[in-house]
Scaffold this active site. Structure first.
Site, short mmCIF file in Angstrom:
data_model
loop_
_atom_site.label_atom_id
_atom_site.label_comp_id
_atom_site.label_asym_id
_atom_site.label_seq_id
_atom_site.Cartn_x
_atom_site.Cartn_y
_atom_site.Cartn_z
N CYS A 50 0.90 -1.27 0.05
CA CYS A 50 -0.11 0.05 -0.13
C CYS A 50 0.73 1.36 -0.09
O CYS A 50 1.68 1.47 0.96
CB CYS A 50 -0.94 -0.07 1.39
SG CYS A 50 -1.88 1.37 1.45
N TYR A 103 -5.03 5.35 -9.43
CA TYR A 103 -6.19 4.64 -9.11
C TYR A 103 -7.54 4.99 -9.93
O TYR A 103 -8.21 4.35 -10.30
CB TYR A 103 -6.48 4.90 -7.46
CG TYR A 103 -5.70 4.04 -6.81
CD1 TYR A 103 -6.01 2.70 -6.04
CD2 TYR A 103 -4.68 4.69 -6.38
CE1 TYR A 103 -5.12 2.16 -5.33
CE2 TYR A 103 -3.55 3.96 -5.37
CZ TYR A 103 -3.71 2.59 -4.93
OH TYR A 103 -3.14 1.87 -4.36
#
Length: 310
Positions: free
Chosen positions: A52, A177
């Site tokens: 992450c 994203y």
């Protein structure tokens, strides 16, 4: 079927653009002893996922500030079966991060994301917003830090740092994203154009500045770095950010190597976890779950020559 699966991991607006939900726990740790969450050594704990980029920011600050002895860490791993982050071994009688969130706030029904800054004294989440956690790590734990004089958010540069953070968050950090989770061609085209417009702008700035805000590393660079580190490995491929690689940019590529080679930073970077988690767990984007063998990232260790600037 694809849209149904995508709706589970990527909420969208009517135009098909990805909408990232806001973090829900926003309390602060302070060096002031009379605060609700006073800074202390051994009291606070980080839960992170190695793949992450948001959690990676906190690991870098912990390392650069020398807070390894003051703040402990647990690494969680994603599970497609569980539908979220899980523990290798149960912690606080929790098998998953979702259960840890429930422990902190019974009845919680939001997303269980990393990073989590946990208070071991009260068994609750202090904060799960990475941009705020790294500000705390930068300034509030100096009494316990191995490198207390390092300040990545100096008062004189705050306005400039904040400006870069806002631009980079929208177009780059979250921009990749927005590309990968776009559910219409129009949404993808908008996101990809904004992403590479900003990368081109940064490339030009780095022609005369070693870092985003001058010749010293700041929080703006840490926030950009964690996306750049994953770019050629994951975002270029699975998120369709494939106009150019970061290593194809003379300045951005060298800038990435510069930060990667700072003492301790490489130890926070795990390429295999990045590949495994992005390609292995985002089923709607990679239904076969095949993990690519490349790319060769050994160039990260080659000389960067960025110290010639400034």
């Amino acid at each position: 079927m694809w849209q149904t699966m995508m709706s589970k991991i990527a909420p969208r607006n009517k135009s098909g653009e990805y909408l990232r939900p806001s973090s829900q726990f926003r309390n602060s740790i302070s060096a002031q002893t009379n605060s609700l969450y006073p800074a202390a050594t051994g009291r606070y704990h980080l839960y992170v996922g190695l793949s992450c980029p948001w959690a990676h920011r906190t690991l870098i600050l912990r390392t650069l500030k020398g807070l390894e002895d003051a703040i402990s860490v647990t690494v969680v791993v994603p599970s497609a079966i569980a539908g979220g982050w899980i523990f290798d071994e149960p912690e606080l009688d929790c098998a998953s991060l979702a259960q840890l969130y429930q422990l902190a706030q019974p009845g919680y029904s939001g997303r269980a994301t990393v990073p989590v800054l946990w208070d071991k004294q009260t068994n609750t989440i202090v904060n799960n917003e990475s941009s705020e956690i790294i500000v705390m790590l930068n300034s509030e734990f100096n009494e316990f830090a191995g490198n207390p004089t390092l300040n990545l958010y100096p008062e004189a540069l705050k306005e400039k740092i904040d400006s870069w953070n806002e631009k980079v968050y929208h177009s780059v950090n979250n921009g990749v994203y927005r590309c990968g989770f776009a559910q219409t061609q129009q949404a993808y085209n908008l996101a990809i154009d904004e992403l590479f417009t900003t990368l081109d702008e940064i490339e030009a700035v780095l022609d005369t500045n070693r870092y985003l805000c001058g010749n010293n590393l700041t929080l703006a660079d840490v926030r950009l770095f964690t996306t750049l580190f994953r770019f050629d490995v994951a975002y270029y491929g699975i998120f369709k950010c494939n106009r150019r690689r970061i290593q194809d940019y003379p300045n951005l590529g060298a800038y990435l190597r510069d930060i990667y080679q700072l003492p301790g930073v490489a130890d926070t970077c795990n390429l295999e976890s990045v590949k495994q988690d992005y390609y292995g767990n985002l089923f709607p984007l990679n239904p076969g779950g095949i993990i690519p063998s490349g790319p060769d990232m050994s160039y990260l260790l080659t000389p960067h020559d960025r110290d010639r600037i400034g």
